[in-house]
Write an enzyme that holds these catalytic residues in place. Structure first.
Site, PDB file in Angstrom:
ATOM      1  CD  GLN A 161      -0.881  14.586  20.112  1.00  0.00           C
ATOM      2  OE1 GLN A 161      -0.039  14.080  19.410  1.00  0.00           O
ATOM      3  NE2 GLN A 161      -2.905  14.112  19.669  1.00  0.00           N
ATOM      4  N   GLY A 216       0.797  -1.617  -0.078  1.00  0.00           N
ATOM      5  CA  GLY A 216       0.433  -0.189   0.312  1.00  0.00           C
ATOM      6  C   GLY A 216       0.951   1.535   0.184  1.00  0.00           C
ATOM      7  CB  ALA A 217       3.970   1.095  -1.039  1.00  0.00           C
ATOM      8  CB  SER A 218       0.442   4.783  -4.125  1.00  0.00           C
ATOM      9  OG  SER A 218      -0.364   3.782  -4.316  1.00  0.00           O
ATOM     10  N   GLY A 219      -0.148   5.541  -1.088  1.00  0.00           N
ATOM     11  CA  GLY A 219      -1.007   5.748  -0.028  1.00  0.00           C
ATOM     12  C   GLY A 219      -0.050   6.424   1.006  1.00  0.00           C
ATOM     13  CG  LEU A 223       1.332   1.846  22.454  1.00  0.00           C
ATOM     14  CD1 LEU A 223       0.747   0.395  22.550  1.00  0.00           C
ATOM     15  CD2 LEU A 223       0.577   2.064  23.998  1.00  0.00           C
ATOM     16  CE  LYS A 266      -6.314   3.908  14.465  1.00  0.00           C
ATOM     17  NZ  LYS A 266      -7.031   4.919  14.485  1.00  0.00           N
ATOM     18  CG  HIS A 280      -4.975   6.012  19.218  1.00  0.00           C
ATOM     19  ND1 HIS A 280      -4.625   5.357  18.326  1.00  0.00           N
ATOM     20  CD2 HIS A 280      -6.215   6.895  18.122  1.00  0.00           C
ATOM     21  CE1 HIS A 280      -4.503   5.436  17.822  1.00  0.00           C
ATOM     22  NE2 HIS A 280      -5.171   6.739  17.116  1.00  0.00           N
ATOM     23  CG  LEU A 285       0.535   5.323   7.397  1.00  0.00           C
ATOM     24  CD1 LEU A 285       0.402   6.394   8.337  1.00  0.00           C
ATOM     25  CD2 LEU A 285      -0.415   4.205   7.847  1.00  0.00           C
TER      26      LEU A 285
HETATM   27  C1  BG6 Z   1      -5.897   8.274  14.294  1.00  0.00           C
HETATM   28  C2  BG6 Z   1      -7.428   7.888  13.579  1.00  0.00           C
HETATM   29  O1  BG6 Z   1      -5.950   6.681  14.664  1.00  0.00           O
HETATM   30  O2  BG6 Z   1      -4.818   9.243  14.632  1.00  0.00           O
HETATM   31  C3  BG6 Z   1      -7.380   9.704  13.354  1.00  0.00           C
HETATM   32  O3  BG6 Z   1      -7.403   7.702  13.090  1.00  0.00           O
HETATM   33  C4  BG6 Z   1      -7.313  11.075  14.447  1.00  0.00           C
HETATM   34  O4  BG6 Z   1      -9.010  10.079  13.359  1.00  0.00           O
HETATM   35  C5  BG6 Z   1      -5.067   9.975  14.410  1.00  0.00           C
HETATM   36  O5  BG6 Z   1      -6.585  12.345  13.533  1.00  0.00           O
HETATM   37  C6  BG6 Z   1      -4.540  11.143  15.539  1.00  0.00           C
HETATM   38  O6  BG6 Z   1      -3.628  11.160  15.275  1.00  0.00           O
HETATM   39  P1  BG6 Z   1      -2.047  11.792  15.827  1.00  0.00           P
HETATM   40  O7  BG6 Z   1      -0.791  11.632  16.078  1.00  0.00           O
HETATM   41  O8  BG6 Z   1      -1.875  13.004  14.485  1.00  0.00           O
HETATM   42  O9  BG6 Z   1      -2.612  13.029  17.346  1.00  0.00           O
END
Ligand code: BG6
Length: 494
Positions: A386, A17-20, A192, A160, A252, A22
């Site tokens: 954050q 899924g390298a072009s996405g 984490l 996830k 999270h 993330l």
């Molecule tokens: C992701 C969620 O896991 O974490 C998103 O799917 C959310 O909806 C994101 O915006 C937030 O991550 P971070 O690291 O920017 O706080």
């Protein structure tokens, strides 16, 4: 030993899924940072796999847009490192459910890997979960997933959502287990990898002062807050299928809760750490409809701009009951926490962006200041994830001057002020752990099941009773009934 072992094997890091987004914005930049820090073995390659047809060079050009030299700021050195890194990046296009496509991947790996050196292969699934199984099966059919003792070690990284509830998550776990053993599987929760969250164990177990107070005798409640002041930002299709409970709460926020509430592990051994998290998650009573408020943002003006409501977002069905906000009161049924509420809330389209854990201590019992104009307020320890990572502790002080009166003050630790080092991105730490084989920060199968058990009954109840989330204006603090839920526990969200 474990520290350096990862450098002695050659590494092939494959991103499926390298072009996405993330992959391009997080995973490859993290790999590049590890390379700049000297954390990659001398012999390594990074290989992207996706459906889009692209040459190696086009892929490298795509990656280049997001590579930053955070650890080596000199321009010349940065260019040299970038070039050297990109030369080790390759691309294969193919279909996820086509073993032939993975045959092509196998050939590229065979060409780049040294045949006389032990290899570590990591397959990072940066793809939607419905593709996990077909991809795993294709990898198996192309003989890419098996370990070969002394020669080849394979690991898979998945992120996830792991299913939609306990049953579908179990099904996914079983399906993947047919291809990759639990030992080979790394379930990532990027929270984490965040520094402040990793610090939870140090804060609690490397200091004398907190642990004796860390219980129902001294703590009145714990509030965990996750807020974003943006909407679903082009991810409506994904978000509408999952909602805020599955998107961030079940993972999270529960992980933050587990690290706050768990017992001290026997050692830092990853299995001991995860044993304690499983134990505390299993002690959490499953949430019920009485413990939860859900909300959905509606159109409003925020900071002078008119913002869309959730139902107006492209791709959201007009009658969607997917919550974009939830506040839940959880109870942990063990000796340390019995009777203490853990209030957790998460929402998009709110009036702030912040993630924090707030430990509210009990008030000082009968005391000499009780009748003064400013009687003592409860101490609060706030762990700010954050923005502006840090820790603060509020406490009562004598106000300067006369007559004697009290003032609430704060001891503050700001990461930006105290640490000179660059903060590693969460993906950097986690990917390095995958390469090293340290599983402390990854979710074990039983931990995932325990986390689903906390939310599955209430998710089913919300959906089967078609409970409509309460509307709240974009840019507000969430639905008012969430304040009422907090008030039941003498708490207020801040
Ligand atoms: C992701 C969620 O896991 O974490 C998103 O799917 C959310 O909806 C994101 O915006 C937030 O991550 P971070 O690291 O920017 O706080």
């Amino acid at each position: 030993m474990v520290q350096q072992e990862h450098l002695s094997r050659q590494l092939s890091f494959v991103v499926i899924g390298a072009s996405g987004d993330l992959a391009v914005k997080k995973i490859f930049p993290a790999l590049f940072s590890l390379y700049c820090r000297g954390d990659m073995p001398d012999t390594f390659c990074c290989c992207g796999f996706a459906r889009t047809d692209m040459s190696h060079d086009a892929f490298r050009a795509l990656l280049l847009e997001h590579l930053a030299c955070r650890y080596t700021p000199g321009e010349q050195e940065c260019r040299a490192l970038t070039d050297a890194f990109l030369k080790r990046c390759f691309y294969v296009s193919g279909q996820y459910d086509a073993p032939d496509s993975f045959g092509a991947l196998a050939r590229v790996l065979a060409e780049t890997e040294k045949s006389d050196m032990p290899t570590r292969r990591v397959f990072y699934f940066s793809i939607p979960p419905f593709l996990f199984m077909p991809t795993a099966q294709s990898l198996a059919q192309a003989s890419l997933s098996d370990d070969i003792p002394e020669k080849r070690q394979c690991r898979v990284v998945i992120e996830k959502p792991f299913g939609r509830d306990r049953a579908s998550s179990d099904e996914l776990t079983r399906g993947l287990a047919a291809v990759f053993t639990e030992e080979q599987t790394y379930r990532i929760d990027h929270y984490l990898g965040k520094e402040v969250i990793q610090n939870m164990m140090a804060l609690r177990f490397a200091n004398l002062v907190f642990e004796p107070l860390w219980n129902r005798v001294n703590i009145a409640r714990v509030l965990i807050t996750w807020m974003e002041d943006i909407g679903v930002e082009g991810r409506a299709g994904y978000f509408d299928a999952y909602g805020i409970l599955r998107d961030v709460m079940q993972n999270h926020l529960l992980q933050m809760l587990a690290l706050t509430a768990m017992e001290e592990p026997l050692s830092l051994n990853p299995e001991y750490v995860r044993d304690e998290k499983v134990k505390v998650l299993r002690s959490a009573a499953p949430a019920t409809l009485d413990d939860i408020v859900t909300g959905q943002y509606v159109a409003a003006s925020y900071h002078g701009t008119q913002r869309k409501g959730y139902l107006d977002e492209d791709g959201v069905p007009p009658d969607s009951i997917t919550p974009t906000y939830a506040a839940v009161a959880l109870k942990i049924r063990n000796r340390r926490w019995d009777g203490i509420p853990f209030l957790i809330r998460a929402g998009k389209g709110l009036n702030d962006r912040k993630t924090e854990i707030r430990i509210v201590f009990r008030k000082v019992p009968a005391n000499i200041f009780a009748n003064s104009p400013n009687p003592p307020e409860a101490n609060e320890l706030v762990i700010r994830v954050q923005p502006d990572p840090g820790i603060s502790l509020s406490f009562m002080n004598k106000k300067l001057g006369m007559p004697l009166s009290l003032q609430k003050t704060e001891l503050k630790l700001s990461y930006a002020e105290v640490f000179d080092e660059q903060t590693p991105d969460a993906y950097e730490s986690l990917i390095l752990d995958v390469i090293k084989g340290d599983k402390s920060l990854f979710i074990r199968a039983d931990e995932l099941a325990a986390a689903w058990d906390v939310f599955t009954p209430v998710l089913h109840a919300l959906e089967s009773c078609t409970i409509r989330p309460q509307p709240y204006p974009f840019g507000s603090n969430g639905p008012q009934s969430a304040d009422a839920l907090a008030a039941l526990y003498k708490a207020d969200w801040r």
